[in-house]
Design an enzyme around this catalytic site. Structure first.
Site, mmCIF file in Angstrom:
data_model
loop_
_atom_site.group_PDB
_atom_site.id
_atom_site.type_symbol
_atom_site.label_atom_id
_atom_site.label_comp_id
_atom_site.label_asym_id
_atom_site.label_seq_id
_atom_site.Cartn_x
_atom_site.Cartn_y
_atom_site.Cartn_z
ATOM 1 N N TYR A 153 -44.434 1.497 -1.590
ATOM 2 C CA TYR A 153 -44.154 0.166 -2.148
ATOM 3 C C TYR A 153 -45.413 -0.413 -2.794
ATOM 4 O O TYR A 153 -45.371 -0.910 -3.931
ATOM 5 C CB TYR A 153 -43.648 -0.748 -1.029
ATOM 6 C CG TYR A 153 -43.185 -2.111 -1.489
ATOM 7 C CD1 TYR A 153 -42.014 -2.257 -2.227
ATOM 8 C CD2 TYR A 153 -43.907 -3.260 -1.171
ATOM 9 C CE1 TYR A 153 -41.572 -3.510 -2.633
ATOM 10 C CE2 TYR A 153 -43.480 -4.521 -1.566
ATOM 11 C CZ TYR A 153 -42.308 -4.635 -2.301
ATOM 12 O OH TYR A 153 -41.878 -5.883 -2.716
ATOM 13 N N LYS A 157 -45.988 -1.348 -6.701
ATOM 14 C CA LYS A 157 -46.222 -2.737 -7.110
ATOM 15 C C LYS A 157 -47.581 -2.916 -7.795
ATOM 16 O O LYS A 157 -47.729 -3.782 -8.660
ATOM 17 C CB LYS A 157 -46.071 -3.678 -5.907
ATOM 18 C CG LYS A 157 -44.630 -3.749 -5.372
ATOM 19 C CD LYS A 157 -43.635 -4.225 -6.443
ATOM 20 C CE LYS A 157 -42.242 -4.503 -5.891
ATOM 21 N NZ LYS A 157 -41.301 -4.974 -6.915
HETATM 22 P P1 NAD Z 1 -33.213 -7.702 -2.129
HETATM 23 O O1 NAD Z 1 -33.582 -6.608 -1.190
HETATM 24 O O2 NAD Z 1 -32.690 -8.985 -1.546
HETATM 25 O O3 NAD Z 1 -32.181 -7.070 -3.174
HETATM 26 C C1 NAD Z 1 -31.670 -7.828 -4.228
HETATM 27 C C2 NAD Z 1 -30.652 -6.993 -4.981
HETATM 28 O O4 NAD Z 1 -31.230 -5.793 -5.506
HETATM 29 C C3 NAD Z 1 -29.463 -6.523 -4.131
HETATM 30 O O5 NAD Z 1 -28.293 -7.151 -4.615
HETATM 31 C C4 NAD Z 1 -29.441 -5.010 -4.343
HETATM 32 O O6 NAD Z 1 -28.131 -4.468 -4.391
HETATM 33 C C5 NAD Z 1 -30.173 -4.866 -5.668
HETATM 34 N N1 NAD Z 1 -30.709 -3.538 -5.937
HETATM 35 C C6 NAD Z 1 -31.340 -2.725 -5.061
HETATM 36 N N2 NAD Z 1 -31.667 -1.562 -5.671
HETATM 37 C C7 NAD Z 1 -31.224 -1.648 -6.949
HETATM 38 C C8 NAD Z 1 -31.267 -0.761 -8.053
HETATM 39 N N3 NAD Z 1 -31.795 0.465 -7.946
HETATM 40 N N4 NAD Z 1 -30.726 -1.160 -9.237
HETATM 41 C C9 NAD Z 1 -30.149 -2.377 -9.350
HETATM 42 N N5 NAD Z 1 -30.078 -3.257 -8.319
HETATM 43 C C10 NAD Z 1 -30.616 -2.895 -7.140
HETATM 44 O O7 NAD Z 1 -34.488 -8.011 -3.061
HETATM 45 P P2 NAD Z 1 -35.286 -9.379 -3.312
HETATM 46 O O8 NAD Z 1 -35.942 -9.805 -2.033
HETATM 47 O O9 NAD Z 1 -34.414 -10.322 -4.028
HETATM 48 O O10 NAD Z 1 -36.479 -8.841 -4.242
HETATM 49 C C11 NAD Z 1 -36.421 -8.879 -5.647
HETATM 50 C C12 NAD Z 1 -37.768 -8.380 -6.183
HETATM 51 O O11 NAD Z 1 -38.835 -9.166 -5.642
HETATM 52 C C13 NAD Z 1 -38.072 -6.931 -5.804
HETATM 53 O O12 NAD Z 1 -38.709 -6.284 -6.873
HETATM 54 C C14 NAD Z 1 -39.014 -7.067 -4.621
HETATM 55 O O13 NAD Z 1 -39.834 -5.948 -4.457
HETATM 56 C C15 NAD Z 1 -39.794 -8.319 -5.025
HETATM 57 N N6 NAD Z 1 -40.397 -8.989 -3.867
HETATM 58 C C16 NAD Z 1 -39.627 -9.507 -2.869
HETATM 59 C C17 NAD Z 1 -40.246 -10.126 -1.785
HETATM 60 C C18 NAD Z 1 -39.459 -10.721 -0.642
HETATM 61 O O14 NAD Z 1 -40.072 -11.134 0.355
HETATM 62 N N7 NAD Z 1 -38.133 -10.839 -0.749
HETATM 63 C C19 NAD Z 1 -41.645 -10.212 -1.728
HETATM 64 C C20 NAD Z 1 -42.387 -9.653 -2.764
HETATM 65 C C21 NAD Z 1 -41.758 -9.051 -3.832
#
Ligand code: NAD
Length: 258
Positions: A153, A157
Site C-alpha cells: 500500500y 501510494k
Molecule cells: P473503501 O474501501 O471504502 O472503498 C470504496 C469503494 O471502492 C467501494 O465501493 C469498493 O467497491 C470500490 N473499489 C474497490 N476496488 C475497486 C476497483 N478495483 N475498481 C473500482 N472500484 C473499486 O475506500 P475509501 O476509504 O473510500 O478510499 C478511497 C481512496 O482513499 C482509496 O484510494 C484509499 O486508498 C484512499 N485513502 C483512504 C483512507 C481511509 O482512511 N479511508 C485513508 C487514506 C487514503
C-alpha cells in the site's frame, strides 16, 4: 462561496461508497454532472437508488477492458470530460514483507497505482479539450511515511505522488492540472477494517490500535470524507486554476504511521 462548477463533467472511480461517494455527492450538490464506476455492482445499484443524478458503470480500474467500457459510457453520457477523480484504492495485505503473498502485492499495486494510469491515459485526450481540466489522485498519509506491515500500500501510494507530479509537469502546458490528496485517518468502515487487521497482525486490542493511531495526529482527530470532498471540489473549480503538482495532506497533521 460559489465554486462556479455547475455543469462540470466529472468521472469518479470507486464512487459507490466511502470517499468516492461523498465526492460524487458534493459535486452533484454544486451542479456538476457525475459519472461513477465501482467494482461492486450491488453497491453501485444502491447508489443509483440513493443518488439518481449520478450515472454509473460497473468497472474494476485494474481491468483495462472494463476501463475502456467505462470511458465509452462516461463520455457518451457526459458528452466530454473536465475532471477525473482517481479514487479507487484497496488496503492490500497487512503483514511482514516476507509473509506477503505476491498475488496480494500485485493486486494492491494494480488497483492503487496502475488503475490510475489506466483511467488517466483514456481521460487525457478529452481533458485537453476542456477549459477547466483537472485530475485528482487519491494517495494517502502512507504516501509520505514509511508504513511498517503495509509495504504494498505504501509503495503504491508513494507511486501515486510520482505519477501526480509527473502528470502535472507533462500536462500543465495543455492546461490540465493534477494534484494528489493524502488523507490520514478517515472516519468510516474502511479505517475500522484497517485497525482490525493491524490489531490481528500485532496481537493487540483494536481500541488500543485506534487510540495509538489518533495519538500520532497533532490535532488528535480523524478526518471526514466531506472534508476531503471540499478540498477536491476547490481544486477542480476555477478558483483552483493555478494549483497543480501538489501533494496535499488532509490528515490533522499526521506525524507517523508506525
Ligand atoms: P473503501 O474501501 O471504502 O472503498 C470504496 C469503494 O471502492 C467501494 O465501493 C469498493 O467497491 C470500490 N473499489 C474497490 N476496488 C475497486 C476497483 N478495483 N475498481 C473500482 N472500484 C473499486 O475506500 P475509501 O476509504 O473510500 O478510499 C478511497 C481512496 O482513499 C482509496 O484510494 C484509499 O486508498 C484512499 N485513502 C483512504 C483512507 C481511509 O482512511 N479511508 C485513508 C487514506 C487514503
Amino acid at each position: 462561496m460559489d465554486l462556479g462548477i455547475a455543469g462540470l463533467r466529472v468521472l469518479v472511480t470507486a464512487g459507490a461508497s466511502g470517499i468516492g461517494r461523498e465526492v460524487a455527492r458534493a459535486f452533484v450538490e454544486e451542479g456538476a454532472r457525475v459519472h461513477a464506476c465501482d467494482v461492486d455492482e450491488a453497491m453501485l445499484s444502491a447508489l443509483g437508488e440513493s443518488d439518481p443524478a449520478v450515472t454509473s458503470t460497473v468497472a474494476d480500474v485494474a481491468d483495462r477492458d472494463a476501463v475502456g467500457r467505462l470511458f465509452e459510457d462516461a463520455l457518451s453520457t457526459l458528452g466530454g470530460l473536465d475532471v477525473l477523480i482517481n479514487n479507487a484504492g484497496i488496503a492490500g495485505p497487512t503483514g511482514p514483507v516476507d509473509g506477503i503473498e505476491p498475488a496480494d502485492w500485485d493486486d494492491c499495486l494494480a488497483v492503487c497505482l496502475t488503475g490510475q494510469f489506466n483511467c488517466t491515459r483514456l481521460a487525457v485526450p478529452h481533458l485537453k479539450a476542456s477549459d477547466n481540466a483537472s485530475i485528482v489522485n487519491l494517495s494517502s498519509a502512507a504516501g509520505k511515511f514509511g508504513f511498517p506491515l503495509r509495504t504494498p500500500y505504501a509503495a503504491a501510494k508513494w507511486g501515486v505522488i510520482g505519477l501526480t507530479k509527473s502528470l502535472a509537469a507533462e500536462l500543465g502546458p495543455h492546461g490540465i492540472r493534477c494534484n494528489a490528496i493524502l488523507p490520514g485517518l478517515v472516519e468510516g468502515d474502511r479505517i475500522e477494517r484497517v485497525f482490525e487487521a493491524r490489531a490481528r497482525a500485532n496481537n493487540m486490542d483494536v481500541a488500543r490500535v485506534r487510540a495509538s493511531a489518533v495519538r500520532n495526529v497533532s490535532l488528535r482527530t480523524m478526518v471526514t470524507a466531506r472534508q476531503l470532498a471540499d478540498q477536491i471540489l476547490f481544486l477542480c473549480s476555477p478558483r483552483g486554476r493555478t494549483i497543480s503538482g501538489q501533494a496535499i495532506s488532509i490528515d490533522g497533521d499526521t506525524q507517523s504511521l508506525s
